[in-house]
Write a protein that holds these residues in place. Structure first.
Motif, PDB file in Angstrom:
ATOM      1  N   SER A  20       0.887  -1.235   0.012  1.00 42.05           N
ATOM      2  CA  SER A  20       0.034   0.045  -0.134  1.00 42.05           C
ATOM      3  C   SER A  20       0.931   1.271   0.047  1.00 42.05           C
ATOM      4  O   SER A  20       0.287   2.350  -0.427  1.00 42.05           O
ATOM      5  N   ALA A  21       2.185   1.198   0.451  1.00 39.99           N
ATOM      6  CA  ALA A  21       2.966   2.362   0.515  1.00 39.99           C
ATOM      7  C   ALA A  21       3.289   2.590  -0.745  1.00 39.99           C
ATOM      8  O   ALA A  21       3.896   3.889  -1.075  1.00 39.99           O
ATOM      9  N   ASN A  22       3.398   1.763  -1.736  1.00 38.41           N
ATOM     10  CA  ASN A  22       3.804   2.086  -3.052  1.00 38.41           C
ATOM     11  C   ASN A  22       2.429   2.433  -4.170  1.00 38.41           C
ATOM     12  O   ASN A  22       2.827   2.210  -5.198  1.00 38.41           O
ATOM     13  N   ALA A  23       1.548   2.185  -3.620  1.00 36.31           N
ATOM     14  CA  ALA A  23       0.243   2.148  -4.419  1.00 36.31           C
ATOM     15  C   ALA A  23      -0.074   3.741  -4.748  1.00 36.31           C
ATOM     16  O   ALA A  23      -0.056   4.627  -4.052  1.00 36.31           O
ATOM     17  N   LEU A  24      -0.453   3.890  -6.372  1.00 36.60           N
ATOM     18  CA  LEU A  24      -0.819   5.208  -6.563  1.00 36.60           C
ATOM     19  C   LEU A  24      -2.233   5.208  -6.212  1.00 36.60           C
ATOM     20  O   LEU A  24      -3.245   4.655  -6.729  1.00 36.60           O
ATOM     21  N   ASP A  25      -2.401   6.223  -5.430  1.00 40.50           N
ATOM     22  CA  ASP A  25      -3.974   6.337  -4.670  1.00 40.50           C
ATOM     23  C   ASP A  25      -4.695   7.845  -5.003  1.00 40.50           C
ATOM     24  O   ASP A  25      -5.820   7.948  -4.738  1.00 40.50           O
ATOM     25  N   ARG A  59       1.353  12.003  -3.674  1.00 40.77           N
ATOM     26  CA  ARG A  59       1.537  13.532  -2.988  1.00 40.77           C
ATOM     27  C   ARG A  59       2.289  14.461  -3.783  1.00 40.77           C
ATOM     28  O   ARG A  59       2.352  15.547  -3.314  1.00 40.77           O
ATOM     29  N   SER A  60       2.735  14.011  -4.860  1.00 35.13           N
ATOM     30  CA  SER A  60       3.446  15.061  -5.966  1.00 35.13           C
ATOM     31  C   SER A  60       2.521  16.114  -6.461  1.00 35.13           C
ATOM     32  O   SER A  60       1.585  15.840  -7.141  1.00 35.13           O
ATOM     33  N   ALA A  89       4.300  19.623   2.475  1.00 37.75           N
ATOM     34  CA  ALA A  89       4.677  19.124   3.453  1.00 37.75           C
ATOM     35  C   ALA A  89       6.082  19.207   4.035  1.00 37.75           C
ATOM     36  O   ALA A  89       6.886  19.767   3.146  1.00 37.75           O
ATOM     37  N   ASP A  90       6.331  18.893   5.316  1.00 42.23           N
ATOM     38  CA  ASP A  90       7.678  18.872   5.867  1.00 42.23           C
ATOM     39  C   ASP A  90       8.575  17.809   5.281  1.00 42.23           C
ATOM     40  O   ASP A  90       8.787  16.838   6.204  1.00 42.23           O
ATOM     41  N   THR A  91       8.914  17.572   4.168  1.00 50.36           N
ATOM     42  CA  THR A  91       9.293  16.121   3.381  1.00 50.36           C
ATOM     43  C   THR A  91      10.839  16.114   3.977  1.00 50.36           C
ATOM     44  O   THR A  91      10.991  14.932   4.462  1.00 50.36           O
ATOM     45  N   LEU A  92      11.621  16.858   3.732  1.00 54.42           N
ATOM     46  CA  LEU A  92      12.969  16.794   4.564  1.00 54.42           C
ATOM     47  C   LEU A  92      13.194  17.764   5.644  1.00 54.42           C
ATOM     48  O   LEU A  92      13.659  18.876   5.733  1.00 54.42           O
ATOM     49  N   SER A  93      12.747  17.085   6.711  1.00 55.44           N
ATOM     50  CA  SER A  93      12.474  17.835   8.028  1.00 55.44           C
ATOM     51  C   SER A  93      13.894  18.745   8.368  1.00 55.44           C
ATOM     52  O   SER A  93      14.908  18.151   8.100  1.00 55.44           O
ATOM     53  N   SER A  94      13.472  19.906   8.699  1.00 54.52           N
ATOM     54  CA  SER A  94      14.518  20.891   9.186  1.00 54.52           C
ATOM     55  C   SER A  94      15.533  21.199   7.972  1.00 54.52           C
ATOM     56  O   SER A  94      16.497  21.705   8.597  1.00 54.52           O
ATOM     57  N   THR A  95      15.374  21.299   6.927  1.00 57.39           N
ATOM     58  CA  THR A  95      16.267  21.422   5.965  1.00 57.39           C
ATOM     59  C   THR A  95      15.773  22.615   5.118  1.00 57.39           C
ATOM     60  O   THR A  95      16.416  23.464   4.573  1.00 57.39           O
ATOM     61  N   GLY A  96      14.078  22.986   5.215  1.00 59.88           N
ATOM     62  CA  GLY A  96      13.690  24.163   4.393  1.00 59.88           C
ATOM     63  C   GLY A  96      13.843  23.768   2.895  1.00 59.88           C
ATOM     64  O   GLY A  96      13.486  24.770   1.939  1.00 59.88           O
ATOM     65  N   VAL A  97      13.958  22.513   2.449  1.00 59.17           N
ATOM     66  CA  VAL A  97      13.895  22.208   1.145  1.00 59.17           C
ATOM     67  C   VAL A  97      12.827  21.226   0.903  1.00 59.17           C
ATOM     68  O   VAL A  97      12.793  19.981   0.866  1.00 59.17           O
ATOM     69  N   ASP A  98      11.551  21.791   0.905  1.00 59.21           N
ATOM     70  CA  ASP A  98      10.377  20.838   0.758  1.00 59.21           C
ATOM     71  C   ASP A  98       9.585  21.414  -0.586  1.00 59.21           C
ATOM     72  O   ASP A  98       8.444  20.789  -0.910  1.00 59.21           O
ATOM     73  N   GLY A  99      10.220  22.050  -1.572  1.00 57.57           N
ATOM     74  CA  GLY A  99       9.683  22.228  -2.914  1.00 57.57           C
ATOM     75  C   GLY A  99      10.216  23.509  -3.397  1.00 57.57           C
ATOM     76  O   GLY A  99      11.002  24.156  -2.654  1.00 57.57           O
ATOM     77  N   TYR A 160       5.564  18.419  -2.601  1.00 54.40           N
ATOM     78  CA  TYR A 160       5.088  17.225  -2.095  1.00 54.40           C
ATOM     79  C   TYR A 160       4.081  17.906  -0.933  1.00 54.40           C
ATOM     80  O   TYR A 160       4.338  18.576  -0.362  1.00 54.40           O
ATOM     81  N   THR A 161       2.844  17.153  -0.973  1.00 53.04           N
ATOM     82  CA  THR A 161       1.884  17.584   0.073  1.00 53.04           C
ATOM     83  C   THR A 161       1.735  16.192   1.138  1.00 53.04           C
ATOM     84  O   THR A 161       2.329  15.010   0.862  1.00 53.04           O
ATOM     85  N   ALA A 162       1.230  16.489   2.445  1.00 52.72           N
ATOM     86  CA  ALA A 162       1.289  15.136   3.035  1.00 52.72           C
ATOM     87  C   ALA A 162       0.227  14.167   2.743  1.00 52.72           C
ATOM     88  O   ALA A 162       0.633  13.014   3.414  1.00 52.72           O
ATOM     89  N   THR A 163      -0.824  14.501   2.001  1.00 53.25           N
ATOM     90  CA  THR A 163      -1.761  13.625   1.808  1.00 53.25           C
ATOM     91  C   THR A 163      -1.986  13.369   0.271  1.00 53.25           C
ATOM     92  O   THR A 163      -1.838  14.394  -0.417  1.00 53.25           O
TER      93      THR A 163
END
Length: 163
Positions: A20-25, A59-60, A89-99, A160-163
């Motif tokens: 399910s982690a790899n499913a396109l939903d 999420r993209s 989303a805070d994809t790469l936590s604490s980096t400020g590189v989220d898009g 990326y978004t969280a959901t």
């Protein structure tokens, strides 16, 4: 395996993978109305035209953005695009590189030595800050003093978004 794709209760999976982690939903296309604000003082800029389009796959999120304004309306600080279609989303936590993204076209900058404009996503928000580059200098925030009242731009952005 000869299987190319499979629909499961968690989405579309490929090549025999049933995780399910790899499913396109999710797949979605739509429009939105981007706005502008200043990072220090939001202000009330006069927007003559504004349009946005997006595609969300899982999420993209990829956005096309156009804004044309006729008055800065008291904006102060780094110019920020607001009202993106999904929370970043805070994809790469604490980096400020989220898009990020690039401004493909712009006109009417007050500072004519600026050579490139880029967008940096502000995680846990629907905002992106605009930064500039000048030849031989480091990137810095595009401030209200760097643009004229009649400023417009076209940009593309990915995050990326969280959901």
């Amino acid at each position: 395996s000869s299987e190319i794709a499979r629909f499961t209760t968690t989405g579309l999976t490929f090549n025999g993978d049933t995780s399910s982690a790899n499913a396109l939903d999710d797949y979605e296309e739509g429009t939105f109305t981007p706005g502008l604000k200043g990072a220090s003082t939001a202000g009330s800029p006069t927007i003559a035209a504004s349009s946005g389009a997006y595609t969300k796959i899982g999420r993209s999120v990829t956005c096309l953005i156009y804004v044309s304004m006729t008055n800065k309306g008291g904006m102060d600080g780094i110019i920020t695009i607001k009202d993106l279609p999904f929370t970043i989303a805070d994809t790469l936590s604490s980096t400020g590189v989220d898009g990020g993204g690039i401004v493909q076209y712009y006109s009417s900058l007050a500072d004519t030595s600026i050579t490139r404009l880029t967008l940096l996503a502000d995680h846990n928000s629907t905002d992106a800050n605009i930064y500039y580059s000048k030849t031989g200098q480091s990137m810095d925030g595009l401030d209200d003093s760097d643009i004229n009242d009649s400023w417009n731009f076209r940009a593309v952005m990915h995050y990326y978004t969280a959901t």
